[in-house]
Design an enzyme around this catalytic site. Structure first.
Site, mmCIF file in Angstrom:
data_model
loop_
_atom_site.group_PDB
_atom_site.id
_atom_site.type_symbol
_atom_site.label_atom_id
_atom_site.label_comp_id
_atom_site.label_asym_id
_atom_site.label_seq_id
_atom_site.Cartn_x
_atom_site.Cartn_y
_atom_site.Cartn_z
ATOM 1 N N GLU A 81 46.363 41.717 31.019
ATOM 2 C CA GLU A 81 44.998 41.184 30.984
ATOM 3 C C GLU A 81 44.840 40.259 29.771
ATOM 4 O O GLU A 81 44.508 40.741 28.672
ATOM 5 C CB GLU A 81 43.986 42.331 30.871
ATOM 6 C CG GLU A 81 44.021 43.302 32.040
ATOM 7 C CD GLU A 81 42.630 43.839 32.327
ATOM 8 O OE1 GLU A 81 42.195 43.718 33.466
ATOM 9 O OE2 GLU A 81 41.979 44.347 31.414
ATOM 10 N N SER A 90 39.113 37.968 35.475
ATOM 11 C CA SER A 90 38.433 37.028 36.375
ATOM 12 C C SER A 90 38.999 37.006 37.800
ATOM 13 O O SER A 90 38.971 35.966 38.455
ATOM 14 C CB SER A 90 38.439 35.616 35.779
ATOM 15 O OG SER A 90 37.701 35.601 34.575
ATOM 16 N N HIS A 113 42.244 49.066 27.233
ATOM 17 C CA HIS A 113 41.526 47.878 27.688
ATOM 18 C C HIS A 113 41.093 47.053 26.465
ATOM 19 O O HIS A 113 40.776 47.620 25.412
ATOM 20 C CB HIS A 113 40.307 48.296 28.516
ATOM 21 C CG HIS A 113 39.666 47.136 29.199
ATOM 22 N ND1 HIS A 113 38.800 46.289 28.540
ATOM 23 C CD2 HIS A 113 39.797 46.651 30.445
ATOM 24 C CE1 HIS A 113 38.418 45.339 29.383
ATOM 25 N NE2 HIS A 113 39.006 45.527 30.539
ATOM 26 N N LYS A 136 33.452 49.296 34.513
ATOM 27 C CA LYS A 136 32.962 49.304 33.121
ATOM 28 C C LYS A 136 31.711 50.193 33.046
ATOM 29 O O LYS A 136 31.623 51.168 33.786
ATOM 30 C CB LYS A 136 32.731 47.881 32.618
ATOM 31 C CG LYS A 136 33.956 47.003 32.886
ATOM 32 C CD LYS A 136 33.957 45.685 32.187
ATOM 33 C CE LYS A 136 35.225 44.930 32.550
ATOM 34 N NZ LYS A 136 35.393 43.693 31.815
ATOM 35 N N ASN A 170 37.457 48.256 38.045
ATOM 36 C CA ASN A 170 36.976 48.732 36.742
ATOM 37 C C ASN A 170 35.491 48.399 36.668
ATOM 38 O O ASN A 170 35.127 47.252 36.407
ATOM 39 C CB ASN A 170 37.767 48.040 35.622
ATOM 40 C CG ASN A 170 37.230 48.395 34.245
ATOM 41 O OD1 ASN A 170 36.430 49.311 34.102
ATOM 42 N ND2 ASN A 170 37.675 47.657 33.232
ATOM 43 N N GLY A 179 36.290 38.114 32.197
ATOM 44 C CA GLY A 179 34.883 37.753 32.330
ATOM 45 C C GLY A 179 34.571 36.286 32.091
ATOM 46 O O GLY A 179 33.410 35.918 31.960
ATOM 47 N N GLU A 212 38.438 45.631 25.716
ATOM 48 C CA GLU A 212 37.109 45.978 25.180
ATOM 49 C C GLU A 212 37.189 47.210 24.281
ATOM 50 O O GLU A 212 36.474 47.318 23.286
ATOM 51 C CB GLU A 212 36.118 46.182 26.336
ATOM 52 C CG GLU A 212 35.725 44.847 26.951
ATOM 53 C CD GLU A 212 35.388 44.905 28.428
ATOM 54 O OE1 GLU A 212 35.103 45.993 28.964
ATOM 55 O OE2 GLU A 212 35.427 43.832 29.072
#
Ligand code: PGA
Length: 232
Positions: A154, A192, A85, A10, A8, A160, A87
């Site tokens: 996730e 991560s 996701h 991003k 991914n 991150g 985010e």
């Protein structure tokens, strides 16, 4: 089933990274899926990986300015699309019912959705992980009974941050998901993942693979992660 390793990117990467991925030699014994920003999708092509988008519209066609149709993503060569996701959930207000509509639209166009679920730190600290995950899972997978999809676990606190759940926690969640939606479900872990922890994660037999964010922007690190999932 081949192990699955998803990149991914991003909103990162450039044409140079695209070129290096096109020329890279990924083992075909692993199902490698690259999800770049959508404008790079037509530039990526290799027999060594498949393509995915990072998001799609819940609509297939029509007057929806700024949206990306799952049908158009399929026409560009995508086989997968990430939906839900964290985010997208936290920064763009996406919620489970909306994510479910995107997953349904994706399957209607022949894309396999990679549907993300995960608990926040506070939910974990309050021992609500299982309840939260099952509630997310039930809504995001509604009306997808005979469809093929991947669930990406996730944990939000792991994305991150360099922090990971234990192998046992990940294996327990994979089993929780399978108990709910069926033993054949493909479950991958994201948060991560790095070249340092890939071997450990590859040892979790309940897991079908990983979703890699930051470490997928470094070709060498990403190749090391794939190699860890090659098996014997
Ligand atoms: P990370 O991101 O690997 O950089 O933690 C994972 C993700 O957001 O999917």
């Amino acid at each position: 089933m081949k192990k699955i390793v998803v990149a991914n990117w991003k909103m990162n990467g450039d044409v140079d990274l695209v070129k290096r991925f096109n020329q890279a030699d990924f083992p075909t014994s692993v199902n490698t899926i690259i999800c770049p920003p959508s404008y790079y999708i037509p530039l990526l092509h290799s027999q060594r990986f498949e393509l995915g988008a990072q998001n799609c519209s819940k609509f297939i066609t029509g007057a929806y300015t700024g949206e990306s149709s799952p049908q158009h993503l399929k026409n560009l060569g995508c086989s997968y699309v990430i939906v839900g996701h964290s985010e997208r959930r936290s920064l763009f207000n996406e919620f489970n019912g909306f994510i479910n509509k995107k997953a349904i639209a994706a399957t209607a166009c022949g894309l396999k959705p990679i549907i993300c679920i995960g608990e926040s730190l506070i939910e974990r600290e309050e021992n609500r992980t299982e309840k939260v995950l099952l509630s997310q899972l039930d809504t995001v997978t509604a009306n997808l009974k005979n469809q093929s999809y991947i669930i990406a676990y996730e944990p939000v606190w792991s994305i991150g941050t360099g922090l990971l759940p234990t192998n046992k926690d990940i294996a327990d969640v994979a089993q929780l998901i399978r108990n709910r939606i069926g033993e054949a479900a493909a479950v991958i872990y994201g948060g991560s993942v790095s070249s340092e922890n890939a071997e450990t994660l590859a040892n979790i037999t309940a897991l079908n693979g990983v979703l890699v964010g930051g470490a997928s922007l470094n070709l060498q690190s990403f190749q090391q992660i794939i190699n860890a999932f090659q098996g014997d």
